[in-house]
Design a protein around this motif. Sequence first.
Motif, PDB file in Angstrom:
ATOM      1  N   PRO A 298      10.471  18.559  -2.673  1.00  9.88           N
ATOM      2  CA  PRO A 298      10.804  18.908  -1.287  1.00  9.88           C
ATOM      3  C   PRO A 298      10.087  18.058  -0.242  1.00  9.88           C
ATOM      4  CG  PRO A 298       9.388  20.578  -2.281  1.00  9.88           C
ATOM      5  CD  PRO A 298       9.799  19.663  -3.388  1.00  9.88           C
ATOM      6  N   ASP A 299       9.056  17.336  -0.656  1.00 14.47           N
ATOM      7  CA  ASP A 299       8.327  16.487   0.294  1.00 14.47           C
ATOM      8  C   ASP A 299       8.949  15.096   0.429  1.00 14.47           C
ATOM      9  OD1 ASP A 299       7.548  16.122  -2.415  1.00 14.47           O
ATOM     10  OD2 ASP A 299       5.740  15.053  -1.804  1.00 14.47           O
ATOM     11  N   ILE A 300      10.000  14.829  -0.351  1.00 17.41           N
ATOM     12  CA  ILE A 300      10.648  13.515  -0.314  1.00 17.41           C
ATOM     13  C   ILE A 300      12.153  13.710  -0.139  1.00 17.41           C
ATOM     14  CG2 ILE A 300      11.142  11.394  -1.615  1.00 17.41           C
ATOM     15  CD1 ILE A 300       8.471  11.842  -3.070  1.00 17.41           C
ATOM     16  N   ARG A 301      12.730  12.976   0.806  1.00 16.06           N
ATOM     17  CA  ARG A 301      14.175  13.022   1.013  1.00 16.06           C
ATOM     18  C   ARG A 301      14.847  12.196  -0.083  1.00 16.06           C
ATOM     19  NH1 ARG A 301      13.809  11.209   5.665  1.00 16.06           N
ATOM     20  NH2 ARG A 301      15.172   9.392   5.801  1.00 16.06           N
ATOM     21  N   VAL A 302      15.779  12.797  -0.818  1.00 15.40           N
ATOM     22  CA  VAL A 302      16.469  12.098  -1.910  1.00 15.40           C
ATOM     23  C   VAL A 302      17.973  12.284  -1.720  1.00 15.40           C
ATOM     24  CG1 VAL A 302      16.717  11.809  -4.393  1.00 15.40           C
ATOM     25  CG2 VAL A 302      14.540  12.629  -3.458  1.00 15.40           C
ATOM     26  N   ASN A 303      18.684  11.182  -1.580  1.00 16.64           N
ATOM     27  CA  ASN A 303      20.125  11.235  -1.381  1.00 16.64           C
ATOM     28  C   ASN A 303      20.826  10.186  -2.236  1.00 16.64           C
ATOM     29  OD1 ASN A 303      20.512  13.249   0.905  1.00 16.64           O
ATOM     30  ND2 ASN A 303      18.982  11.898   1.806  1.00 16.64           N
ATOM     31  N   ALA A 304      22.099  10.444  -2.537  1.00 17.79           N
ATOM     32  CA  ALA A 304      22.920   9.512  -3.300  1.00 17.79           C
ATOM     33  C   ALA A 304      24.003   8.944  -2.400  1.00 17.79           C
ATOM     34  CB  ALA A 304      23.553  10.217  -4.495  1.00 17.79           C
TER      35      ALA A 304
ATOM     36  N   GLY B  37       0.774  -1.237   0.000  1.00 15.19           N
ATOM     37  CA  GLY B  37       0.000   0.000   0.000  1.00 15.19           C
ATOM     38  C   GLY B  37       0.803   1.284   0.000  1.00 15.19           C
ATOM     39  N   ARG B  38       2.076   1.189   0.285  1.00 16.98           N
ATOM     40  CA  ARG B  38       2.938   2.383   0.278  1.00 16.98           C
ATOM     41  C   ARG B  38       4.393   1.918   0.268  1.00 16.98           C
ATOM     42  NH1 ARG B  38       2.405   1.753   5.898  1.00 16.98           N
ATOM     43  NH2 ARG B  38       4.423   1.950   6.953  1.00 16.98           N
ATOM     44  N   VAL B  39       5.295   2.875   0.018  1.00 18.47           N
ATOM     45  CA  VAL B  39       6.731   2.634   0.165  1.00 18.47           C
ATOM     46  C   VAL B  39       7.301   3.785   0.984  1.00 18.47           C
ATOM     47  CG1 VAL B  39       8.954   2.552  -1.037  1.00 18.47           C
ATOM     48  CG2 VAL B  39       7.007   1.309  -1.970  1.00 18.47           C
ATOM     49  N   ASP B  40       7.989   3.443   2.054  1.00 17.17           N
ATOM     50  CA  ASP B  40       8.643   4.469   2.878  1.00 17.17           C
ATOM     51  C   ASP B  40      10.034   4.792   2.353  1.00 17.17           C
ATOM     52  OD1 ASP B  40       6.584   4.742   5.024  1.00 17.17           O
ATOM     53  OD2 ASP B  40       7.058   2.627   5.311  1.00 17.17           O
ATOM     54  N   ILE B  41      10.743   3.756   1.907  1.00 14.43           N
ATOM     55  CA  ILE B  41      12.102   3.953   1.411  1.00 14.43           C
ATOM     56  C   ILE B  41      12.271   3.188   0.103  1.00 14.43           C
ATOM     57  CG2 ILE B  41      14.564   3.648   1.875  1.00 14.43           C
ATOM     58  CD1 ILE B  41      13.824   3.737   4.874  1.00 14.43           C
TER      59      ILE B  41
ATOM     60  N   ALA C 238       7.504   6.154 -11.204  1.00 16.06           N
ATOM     61  CA  ALA C 238       6.409   5.208 -10.997  1.00 16.06           C
ATOM     62  C   ALA C 238       6.076   5.023  -9.526  1.00 16.06           C
ATOM     63  CB  ALA C 238       6.772   3.859 -11.621  1.00 16.06           C
ATOM     64  N   PHE C 239       7.084   5.207  -8.658  1.00 14.37           N
ATOM     65  CA  PHE C 239       6.881   4.948  -7.237  1.00 14.37           C
ATOM     66  C   PHE C 239       6.526   6.199  -6.429  1.00 14.37           C
ATOM     67  CE2 PHE C 239       8.349   0.887  -8.359  1.00 14.37           C
ATOM     68  CZ  PHE C 239       8.160   0.020  -7.298  1.00 14.37           C
ATOM     69  N   LEU C 240       6.494   7.356  -7.082  1.00 15.99           N
ATOM     70  CA  LEU C 240       6.151   8.580  -6.346  1.00 15.99           C
ATOM     71  C   LEU C 240       4.797   8.497  -5.633  1.00 15.99           C
ATOM     72  CD1 LEU C 240       7.424  11.543  -8.551  1.00 15.99           C
ATOM     73  CD2 LEU C 240       8.237  10.854  -6.286  1.00 15.99           C
ATOM     74  N   PRO C 241       3.748   7.967  -6.273  1.00 15.82           N
ATOM     75  CA  PRO C 241       2.480   7.872  -5.547  1.00 15.82           C
ATOM     76  C   PRO C 241       2.562   7.004  -4.301  1.00 15.82           C
ATOM     77  CG  PRO C 241       2.117   7.630  -7.905  1.00 15.82           C
ATOM     78  CD  PRO C 241       3.602   7.567  -7.690  1.00 15.82           C
ATOM     79  N   LEU C 242       3.373   5.946  -4.341  1.00 11.71           N
ATOM     80  CA  LEU C 242       3.553   5.073  -3.178  1.00 11.71           C
ATOM     81  C   LEU C 242       4.373   5.770  -2.102  1.00 11.71           C
ATOM     82  CD1 LEU C 242       4.306   1.802  -5.148  1.00 11.71           C
ATOM     83  CD2 LEU C 242       2.365   2.111  -3.605  1.00 11.71           C
ATOM     84  N   LEU C 243       5.397   6.501  -2.520  1.00 11.90           N
ATOM     85  CA  LEU C 243       6.225   7.229  -1.559  1.00 11.90           C
ATOM     86  C   LEU C 243       5.422   8.319  -0.859  1.00 11.90           C
ATOM     87  CD1 LEU C 243       9.411   7.467  -3.780  1.00 11.90           C
ATOM     88  CD2 LEU C 243       9.389   6.489  -1.473  1.00 11.90           C
ATOM     89  N   ARG C 244       4.517   8.944  -1.605  1.00 12.80           N
ATOM     90  CA  ARG C 244       3.761  10.054  -1.020  1.00 12.80           C
ATOM     91  C   ARG C 244       2.669   9.585  -0.056  1.00 12.80           C
ATOM     92  NH1 ARG C 244       4.636  13.708  -6.298  1.00 12.80           N
ATOM     93  NH2 ARG C 244       6.128  15.135  -5.323  1.00 12.80           N
TER      94      ARG C 244
END
Length: 232
Positions: free
Chosen positions: A176-182, A73-77, A116-122
């Motif tokens: 800005p609503d999602i933490r994105v790091n490399a 139902g969602r993805v946190d990471i 594709a995973f943005l809706p799950l992350l949000r």
Amino acid sequence: METITFITGANKGLGYETARRLTELGHTVVLGARDAGRGQAAADRLGLRFVRIDVTDDASVAAAAADIQAHEGRVDILINNAGIIGSHAPAEELTAADATAVFETNVIGVVRVTGAFLPLLRKSASPSVVNVSSGMGSQALTHDPGRVESRFAAPLYTASKAAVTMLSTQYAKALPDIRVNAVDPGYTATDFNAHSGPQTVTEGTDAIVALATEPADAGTGRFVDRFGPVAW
């Protein structure tokens, strides 16, 4: 609340070790891999759910996102780990097809999966994307004679990883609503390099695990290895 983590390219190497360690730390890990047989076998060894995903194929990525939507139902990471070295041909023999293959997996795959995973992350209270890049994509490291990264010439792989790092910093600005790091795993002994790296696979996943377990306010748009920020 449980932390739901999806990892691409997780049937072996850094992806598999990341799945193992995060499972031990209490994450609900969904193991993603392109090869159904190897992916299912890896998931079975760890007691995880397997979802097939080929990051070079729109339909496969969409199906994987739909599968996770239906089950978790969602993805946190989201950990974009899938990657290839590509052709070992000398630079003068590299072709456009060689370049397309490397960038299709290493760069476009990150765009395809992240989109594709943005809706799950949000749907997460604290969404995070971890993109597995490389110090081989760092101008600072590849020009430092004291670093192992300066001893190789691999135009396509290094350029693709430089792109992954820039993608990460730009996504961090744009989302800005999602933490994105490399992350730069470091030179680690895996099938990827015929087990030539000096680091163990556990050391190679230290930075990935750190980004996947850090607090929500830890920051975005960073490029780090197991020792801290990486010059770029």
